[in-house]
Design a protein around this motif. Structure first.
Motif, PDB file in Angstrom:
ATOM      1  N   LEU A 190      -1.340  -4.102  -0.185  1.00  0.00           N
ATOM      2  CA  LEU A 190      -0.961  -2.749   0.209  1.00  0.00           C
ATOM      3  C   LEU A 190       0.506  -2.822   0.607  1.00  0.00           C
ATOM      4  CD1 LEU A 190      -2.197   0.163   0.760  1.00  0.00           C
ATOM      5  CD2 LEU A 190      -2.007  -0.474   3.165  1.00  0.00           C
ATOM      6  N   ALA A 191       1.372  -2.306  -0.254  1.00  0.00           N
ATOM      7  CA  ALA A 191       2.814  -2.372  -0.024  1.00  0.00           C
ATOM      8  C   ALA A 191       3.287  -1.034   0.534  1.00  0.00           C
ATOM      9  CB  ALA A 191       3.539  -2.705  -1.323  1.00  0.00           C
ATOM     10  N   ASP A 192       3.471  -0.985   1.836  1.00  0.00           N
ATOM     11  CA  ASP A 192       3.933   0.239   2.491  1.00  0.00           C
ATOM     12  C   ASP A 192       5.460   0.244   2.444  1.00  0.00           C
ATOM     13  OD1 ASP A 192       4.550   2.397   4.044  1.00  0.00           O
ATOM     14  OD2 ASP A 192       3.223   1.858   5.710  1.00  0.00           O
ATOM     15  N   GLU A 193       6.019   1.087   1.567  1.00  0.00           N
ATOM     16  CA  GLU A 193       7.453   1.082   1.302  1.00  0.00           C
ATOM     17  C   GLU A 193       8.110   2.415   1.676  1.00  0.00           C
ATOM     18  OE1 GLU A 193       7.931  -0.318  -2.752  1.00  0.00           O
ATOM     19  OE2 GLU A 193       6.683  -2.083  -2.364  1.00  0.00           O
TER      20      GLU A 193
ATOM     21  N   PRO B  71       7.862  -2.209  13.303  1.00  0.00           N
ATOM     22  CA  PRO B  71       8.977  -1.834  14.171  1.00  0.00           C
ATOM     23  C   PRO B  71      10.250  -2.671  14.053  1.00  0.00           C
ATOM     24  CG  PRO B  71       7.541  -3.316  15.359  1.00  0.00           C
ATOM     25  CD  PRO B  71       6.942  -3.159  13.980  1.00  0.00           C
ATOM     26  N   THR B  72      10.279  -3.708  13.208  1.00  0.00           N
ATOM     27  CA  THR B  72      11.382  -4.675  13.295  1.00  0.00           C
ATOM     28  C   THR B  72      12.570  -4.340  12.409  1.00  0.00           C
ATOM     29  OG1 THR B  72      10.568  -6.101  11.503  1.00  0.00           O
ATOM     30  CG2 THR B  72       9.665  -6.475  13.737  1.00  0.00           C
ATOM     31  N   GLY B  73      12.360  -3.515  11.365  1.00  0.00           N
ATOM     32  CA  GLY B  73      13.423  -3.228  10.418  1.00  0.00           C
ATOM     33  C   GLY B  73      13.671  -4.343   9.422  1.00  0.00           C
ATOM     34  N   VAL B  74      12.944  -5.446   9.548  1.00  0.00           N
ATOM     35  CA  VAL B  74      13.132  -6.593   8.667  1.00  0.00           C
ATOM     36  C   VAL B  74      12.487  -6.329   7.314  1.00  0.00           C
ATOM     37  CG1 VAL B  74      12.514  -9.033   8.326  1.00  0.00           C
ATOM     38  CG2 VAL B  74      13.339  -8.244  10.549  1.00  0.00           C
ATOM     39  N   SER B  75      13.116  -6.823   6.259  1.00  0.00           N
ATOM     40  CA  SER B  75      12.567  -6.708   4.918  1.00  0.00           C
ATOM     41  C   SER B  75      12.389  -8.106   4.331  1.00  0.00           C
ATOM     42  CB  SER B  75      13.480  -5.856   4.028  1.00  0.00           C
ATOM     43  OG  SER B  75      12.786  -5.392   2.901  1.00  0.00           O
ATOM     44  N   LEU B  76      11.878  -8.178   3.113  1.00  0.00           N
ATOM     45  CA  LEU B  76      11.723  -9.457   2.426  1.00  0.00           C
ATOM     46  C   LEU B  76      12.623  -9.494   1.207  1.00  0.00           C
ATOM     47  CD1 LEU B  76       7.850 -10.109   2.526  1.00  0.00           C
ATOM     48  CD2 LEU B  76       9.619 -11.023   4.031  1.00  0.00           C
ATOM     49  N   SER B  77      13.099 -10.679   0.886  1.00  0.00           N
ATOM     50  CA  SER B  77      13.970 -10.842  -0.272  1.00  0.00           C
ATOM     51  C   SER B  77      13.150 -10.858  -1.557  1.00  0.00           C
ATOM     52  CB  SER B  77      14.756 -12.149  -0.155  1.00  0.00           C
ATOM     53  OG  SER B  77      13.876 -13.258  -0.276  1.00  0.00           O
ATOM     54  N   GLU B  78      13.837 -10.711  -2.664  1.00  0.00           N
ATOM     55  CA  GLU B  78      13.163 -10.755  -3.967  1.00  0.00           C
ATOM     56  C   GLU B  78      12.465 -12.091  -4.172  1.00  0.00           C
ATOM     57  OE1 GLU B  78      14.290 -10.413  -8.735  1.00  0.00           O
ATOM     58  OE2 GLU B  78      15.592  -9.495  -7.232  1.00  0.00           O
TER      59      GLU B  78
ATOM     60  N   ARG C 241      -9.615  -9.431   1.600  1.00  0.00           N
ATOM     61  CA  ARG C 241      -9.664  -8.384   0.585  1.00  0.00           C
ATOM     62  C   ARG C 241      -8.272  -7.781   0.335  1.00  0.00           C
ATOM     63  NH1 ARG C 241     -13.699  -5.028  -1.608  1.00  0.00           N
ATOM     64  NH2 ARG C 241     -14.937  -6.941  -1.364  1.00  0.00           N
ATOM     65  N   CYS C 242      -7.414  -7.831   1.342  1.00  0.00           N
ATOM     66  CA  CYS C 242      -6.121  -7.161   1.219  1.00  0.00           C
ATOM     67  C   CYS C 242      -5.090  -7.818   2.136  1.00  0.00           C
ATOM     68  CB  CYS C 242      -6.272  -5.681   1.588  1.00  0.00           C
ATOM     69  SG  CYS C 242      -4.745  -4.704   1.507  1.00  0.00           S
ATOM     70  N   ILE C 243      -3.834  -7.790   1.696  1.00  0.00           N
ATOM     71  CA  ILE C 243      -2.697  -8.214   2.513  1.00  0.00           C
ATOM     72  C   ILE C 243      -1.740  -7.027   2.603  1.00  0.00           C
ATOM     73  CG2 ILE C 243      -0.739  -9.788   2.729  1.00  0.00           C
ATOM     74  CD1 ILE C 243      -2.409 -11.828   1.114  1.00  0.00           C
ATOM     75  N   VAL C 244      -1.326  -6.689   3.813  1.00  0.00           N
ATOM     76  CA  VAL C 244      -0.427  -5.561   4.021  1.00  0.00           C
ATOM     77  C   VAL C 244       1.008  -6.079   4.089  1.00  0.00           C
ATOM     78  CG1 VAL C 244       0.228  -3.659   5.543  1.00  0.00           C
ATOM     79  CG2 VAL C 244      -2.195  -4.242   5.232  1.00  0.00           C
ATOM     80  N   LEU C 245       1.865  -5.530   3.223  1.00  0.00           N
ATOM     81  CA  LEU C 245       3.290  -5.853   3.225  1.00  0.00           C
ATOM     82  C   LEU C 245       4.077  -4.577   3.537  1.00  0.00           C
ATOM     83  CD1 LEU C 245       3.767  -8.189   0.119  1.00  0.00           C
ATOM     84  CD2 LEU C 245       3.653  -8.842   2.522  1.00  0.00           C
ATOM     85  N   PRO C 246       4.422  -4.360   4.782  1.00  0.00           N
ATOM     86  CA  PRO C 246       5.128  -3.132   5.161  1.00  0.00           C
ATOM     87  C   PRO C 246       6.627  -3.377   5.286  1.00  0.00           C
ATOM     88  CG  PRO C 246       4.158  -4.170   7.095  1.00  0.00           C
ATOM     89  CD  PRO C 246       4.014  -5.130   5.943  1.00  0.00           C
ATOM     90  N   TYR C 247       7.347  -3.165   4.183  1.00  0.00           N
ATOM     91  CA  TYR C 247       8.779  -3.498   4.209  1.00  0.00           C
ATOM     92  C   TYR C 247       9.628  -2.436   3.545  1.00  0.00           C
ATOM     93  CZ  TYR C 247       7.481  -7.929   6.139  1.00  0.00           C
ATOM     94  OH  TYR C 247       6.986  -8.883   6.984  1.00  0.00           O
TER      95      TYR C 247
END
Length: 384
Positions: free
Chosen positions: A198-201, A173-180, A163-169
């Protein structure tokens, strides 16, 4: 009477971050690298706006979604910063911090038996809410992918129940982000599928090597964006978050929010307005200092021979415990406190995939970092 308590509530636990912090916080002369709390004061103009709100008796309920002036300012903020376009009248909700935004989003979109895909390790604030909704958290082990939660990692876990994918970037705890390009790839694959993002930004203003990009830029119709002022403006105690989503989604989330808290605190909303207008670039000063700290901590950790991915954003390092130290992450952190009076967060607080690591927050002064890292280095050398 305890036997009458909702079993799903009984089955969840207090966050491992808070549990460990509460356990050791009473120790004298403790150096704490635990809580994700900016060490900068709330900007003066923000505090003055809150004081003025009290003095002007702005102490009544506001619109459930927040004052229209704040909603307009919040929409202008994310438009200027990230190129996102939302209607202030119907596509943004001012919440009691990002935590409430996550809660009301999940309570709106999840049903019994649905699945939510999350990276592991991950901040512990999602899983309990998912479980209380009768849904299932599905963790994807991203440890061998430099903590990057890419489409290649996600695809094998998508089922008809997803139902949902969480993208916390950037990630806690890692500090890692995703590129465009990584975000675009995920968006293109999920487009027109019955799956929410769910984009936790919440750490979007604290990125170091590349500007923050939201997946909502590519997949607005399926994305719920969570943001707020706790980290960007050092306003953790003011409890102001923002939830952005298309009207067809947000109008239902607003109902849950209304029955949850009625509205965010009126006084804090006035302060928040100052933060996202006059203080639109307040995070830049903090970010400059965090960047210096990041470089210092990374240099020290690598000099100790510790394995840590340099964070793209936020203010955390997620560090692998050296293999010669035969302790789980909780016992490692506890022994570190007992022997050096330095507190870090056990990696197990961030799901089973955090075991074998510890989280170190560099949201503290350079002097504190130097003293604490010296102690950690002494402990590591004496333990290997």
């Amino acid at each position: 009477m305890e036997q009458l308590i909702n079993q799903r509530v009984k089955d969840i636990e207090i966050s491992g971050i808070r549990k460990f912090f509460n356990m050791v916080s009473h120790i004298d002369d403790l150096i704490s690298f635990t809580i994700g709390q900016p060490d900068f004061p709330t900007p003066e103009h923000v505090k003055k706006a809150g004081i003025a709100a009290i003095e002007q008796n702005f102490t009544s309920y506001t619109h459930n979604a927040g004052t229209i002036e704040l909603r307009e300012a919040a929409c202008n903020f994310v438009n200027k910063k990230y190129g996102l376009s939302y209607k202030p009248e119907s596509e943004v909700i001012v919440t009691a911090g990002a935590s409430e935004a996550i809660d009301i989003a999940f309570r709106t979109i999840l049903v019994e038996g649905s699945e939510v895909i999350l990276p592991g390790p991950i901040y512990p604030g999602y899983e309990p809410i998912i479980k209380m909704m009768g849904a299932t958290p599905v963790h994807v082990d991203i440890r061998e992918n430099q903590f990057r939660f890419t489409l290649e990692m996600i695809k094998p876990f998508i089922t008809e129940k997803t139902r949902c994918i969480v993208l916390p970037y950037p990630s806690n705890p890692t500090g890692v982000s995703l590129s465009e390009s990584e975000l675009r790839e995920i968006a293109e694959y999920l487009k027109n599928k019955d799956i929410f993002i769910l984009a936790d930004e919440i750490y979007s203003e604290l990125t170091y090597d590349q500007p923050h990009k939201s997946i909502a830029s590519f997949l607005k119709g399926q994305t719920i964006v969570i943001n707020g002022l706790s980290k960007s403006h050092s306003m953790t105690g003011w409890r102001i978050g923002f939830l952005f989503a298309p009207e067809v989604i947000s109008r239902h989330i607003l109902k849950v929010h209304q029955y949850n808290i009625s509205c965010a605190t009126s006084i804090a909303q006035k302060a928040a307005f100052a933060a996202v207008t006059k203080g639109i670039d307040d995070a830049l000063v903090m970010k400059k200092e965090y960047l210096k700290r990041r470089e210092f901590v990374y240099k020290r950790l690598t000099a100790m021979g510790l394995d840590a991915v340099k964070p793209d954003g936020a203010f955390y390092f997620f560090v692998k415990i050296p293999e010669p130290i035969q302790l789980n992450s909780f016992d490692f952190a506890l022994k570190l406190v007992q022997e050096t009076k330095v507190a870090v967060v056990p990696g197990s607080a961030f799901s089973e995939y955090g075991e074998g690591y510890f989280r170190l927050s560099f949201a503290c002064s350079m002097e504190t970092l130097e003293i604490g890292l010296n102690r950690i280095e002494h402990y590591i050398k004496s333990s290997i």
